[in-house]
Design a protein around this motif. Structure first.
Motif, PDB file in Angstrom:
ATOM      1  N   GLU A  93       0.809  -1.225   0.000  1.00  0.00           N
ATOM      2  CA  GLU A  93       0.000   0.000   0.000  1.00  0.00           C
ATOM      3  C   GLU A  93       0.841   1.274   0.000  1.00  0.00           C
ATOM      4  OE1 GLU A  93      -3.005   2.403   2.993  1.00  0.00           O
ATOM      5  OE2 GLU A  93      -2.751   0.251   3.270  1.00  0.00           O
ATOM      6  N   LEU A  94       1.902   1.307   0.802  1.00  0.00           N
ATOM      7  CA  LEU A  94       2.615   2.564   1.028  1.00  0.00           C
ATOM      8  C   LEU A  94       3.864   2.757   0.178  1.00  0.00           C
ATOM      9  CD1 LEU A  94       2.314   2.639   4.919  1.00  0.00           C
ATOM     10  CD2 LEU A  94       0.937   3.893   3.255  1.00  0.00           C
ATOM     11  N   LEU A  95       4.630   1.716  -0.058  1.00  0.00           N
ATOM     12  CA  LEU A  95       5.913   1.888  -0.745  1.00  0.00           C
ATOM     13  C   LEU A  95       5.792   2.431  -2.170  1.00  0.00           C
ATOM     14  CD1 LEU A  95       8.038  -1.103   0.578  1.00  0.00           C
ATOM     15  CD2 LEU A  95       8.191   1.312   1.194  1.00  0.00           C
ATOM     16  N   PRO A  96       4.843   1.956  -2.981  1.00  0.00           N
ATOM     17  CA  PRO A  96       4.734   2.552  -4.330  1.00  0.00           C
ATOM     18  C   PRO A  96       4.422   4.048  -4.285  1.00  0.00           C
ATOM     19  CG  PRO A  96       3.580   0.461  -4.263  1.00  0.00           C
ATOM     20  CD  PRO A  96       3.961   0.792  -2.850  1.00  0.00           C
ATOM     21  N   ARG A  97       3.587   4.445  -3.339  1.00  0.00           N
ATOM     22  CA  ARG A  97       3.246   5.870  -3.224  1.00  0.00           C
ATOM     23  C   ARG A  97       4.424   6.689  -2.707  1.00  0.00           C
ATOM     24  NH1 ARG A  97      -1.998   5.942   0.148  1.00  0.00           N
ATOM     25  NH2 ARG A  97      -1.931   8.164  -0.302  1.00  0.00           N
ATOM     26  N   LEU A  98       5.211   6.126  -1.790  1.00  0.00           N
ATOM     27  CA  LEU A  98       6.431   6.799  -1.338  1.00  0.00           C
ATOM     28  C   LEU A  98       7.432   6.929  -2.479  1.00  0.00           C
ATOM     29  CD1 LEU A  98       7.146   5.360   2.219  1.00  0.00           C
ATOM     30  CD2 LEU A  98       6.953   7.761   1.622  1.00  0.00           C
ATOM     31  N   ALA A  99       7.575   5.870  -3.272  1.00  0.00           N
ATOM     32  CA  ALA A  99       8.527   5.884  -4.389  1.00  0.00           C
ATOM     33  C   ALA A  99       8.166   6.942  -5.415  1.00  0.00           C
ATOM     34  CB  ALA A  99       8.582   4.507  -5.043  1.00  0.00           C
ATOM     35  N   ARG A 100       6.891   7.202  -5.601  1.00  0.00           N
ATOM     36  CA  ARG A 100       6.449   8.234  -6.549  1.00  0.00           C
ATOM     37  C   ARG A 100       6.442   9.622  -5.920  1.00  0.00           C
ATOM     38  NH1 ARG A 100       2.590   4.107  -7.581  1.00  0.00           N
ATOM     39  NH2 ARG A 100       1.047   5.253  -6.357  1.00  0.00           N
ATOM     40  N   GLY A 101       6.694   9.720  -4.630  1.00  0.00           N
ATOM     41  CA  GLY A 101       6.688  11.017  -3.952  1.00  0.00           C
ATOM     42  C   GLY A 101       5.302  11.526  -3.635  1.00  0.00           C
ATOM     43  N   GLU A 102       4.312  10.646  -3.647  1.00  0.00           N
ATOM     44  CA  GLU A 102       2.936  11.049  -3.357  1.00  0.00           C
ATOM     45  C   GLU A 102       2.667  11.169  -1.863  1.00  0.00           C
ATOM     46  OE1 GLU A 102       0.552   8.120  -5.275  1.00  0.00           O
ATOM     47  OE2 GLU A 102       1.111   8.788  -7.285  1.00  0.00           O
ATOM     48  N   LEU A 103       3.479  10.505  -1.063  1.00  0.00           N
ATOM     49  CA  LEU A 103       3.333  10.554   0.384  1.00  0.00           C
ATOM     50  C   LEU A 103       4.540  11.227   1.005  1.00  0.00           C
ATOM     51  CD1 LEU A 103       2.148   6.960   1.381  1.00  0.00           C
ATOM     52  CD2 LEU A 103       0.771   9.026   1.245  1.00  0.00           C
ATOM     53  N   LEU A 104       4.288  12.016   2.015  1.00  0.00           N
ATOM     54  CA  LEU A 104       5.372  12.516   2.844  1.00  0.00           C
ATOM     55  C   LEU A 104       5.332  11.705   4.128  1.00  0.00           C
ATOM     56  CD1 LEU A 104       5.093  16.362   2.378  1.00  0.00           C
ATOM     57  CD2 LEU A 104       6.784  14.817   1.421  1.00  0.00           C
ATOM     58  N   PHE A 105       6.464  11.294   4.588  1.00  0.00           N
ATOM     59  CA  PHE A 105       6.548  10.454   5.764  1.00  0.00           C
ATOM     60  C   PHE A 105       6.940  11.306   6.952  1.00  0.00           C
ATOM     61  CE2 PHE A 105       8.497   7.443   8.654  1.00  0.00           C
ATOM     62  CZ  PHE A 105       7.596   6.393   8.614  1.00  0.00           C
ATOM     63  N   ALA A 106       6.297  11.071   8.068  1.00  0.00           N
ATOM     64  CA  ALA A 106       6.645  11.752   9.322  1.00  0.00           C
ATOM     65  C   ALA A 106       6.595  10.725  10.437  1.00  0.00           C
ATOM     66  CB  ALA A 106       5.650  12.883   9.592  1.00  0.00           C
ATOM     67  N   TYR A 107       7.204  11.040  11.534  1.00  0.00           N
ATOM     68  CA  TYR A 107       7.169  10.147  12.677  1.00  0.00           C
ATOM     69  C   TYR A 107       7.069  10.967  13.946  1.00  0.00           C
ATOM     70  CZ  TYR A 107      12.091  11.238  13.368  1.00  0.00           C
ATOM     71  OH  TYR A 107      13.270  11.886  13.579  1.00  0.00           O
ATOM     72  N   GLY A 108       6.578  10.335  14.980  1.00  0.00           N
ATOM     73  CA  GLY A 108       6.475  10.990  16.268  1.00  0.00           C
ATOM     74  C   GLY A 108       7.452  10.359  17.244  1.00  0.00           C
TER      75      GLY A 108
END
Length: 163
Positions: free
Chosen positions: A146-161
């Motif tokens: 679900e997440l890796l293809p969208r991260l690879a395309r730059g569609e998701l920004l990742f953040a952490y707490g």
């Protein structure tokens, strides 16, 4: 090609008083000596660096970068243009839409971005390293799909707490 790395610490600098004369001295200790071997940079990384240098020159004028730094922000449209170069997938396996695991190339991206300013380096590091690598190594198969293809395309920004 090899380089000799020698780390030297000056750990004591003091004055000794001998009668009326003062003697300055510094003790030197060779803490670590190692020989490191570096190979020539691979051709695709040189091409990536050239592309990113042109990107930084065209898209990150110094006055704008200063303005973004003062405002503690980055322009999302600029990150989108960076993602369109395909660099967000450098830490993600090809089976999930990435470029394959090329950490040296990903670090080269950070170096070249920082030549123009650090405003995009943070979002790229979060996307590629904190997002891509963490999910690749620790995520469930469902999360990866679900997440890796969208991260690879730059569609998701990742953040952490962090608490």
């Amino acid at each position: 090609m090899f380089f000799r790395l020698q780390t030297v610490f000056f750990f004591s600098s003091r004055r000794r008083h001998t009668g009326s004369a003062s003697v300055s001295w510094a003790r030197r200790c060779v803490y670590e000596t190692a020989t490191l071997y570096f190979s020539e940079e691979r051709e695709h990384i040189g091409m990536l660096r050239d592309t990113l240098r042109r990107f930084v020159a065209a898209e990150m004028p110094r006055d704008k970068v200063r303005e973004w730094d003062r405002a503690h922000m980055f322009p999302p449209e600029l990150f989108r243009k960076l993602a369109d170069l395909g660099v967000c997938g450098l830490t993600i396996e090809e089976s999930y839409g990435g470029q394959g695991r090329d950490l040296v190339a990903a670090v080269a991206v950070i170096e070249e971005i920082c030549r123009g300013g650090a405003c995009l380096a943070g979002p790229f590091i979060h996307c590629a390293f904190y997002g891509g690598i963490n999910i690749s190594e620790n995520g469930s198969e469902e999360q990866k799909r679900e997440l890796l293809p969208r991260l690879a395309r730059g569609e998701l920004l990742f953040a952490y707490g962090l608490s």
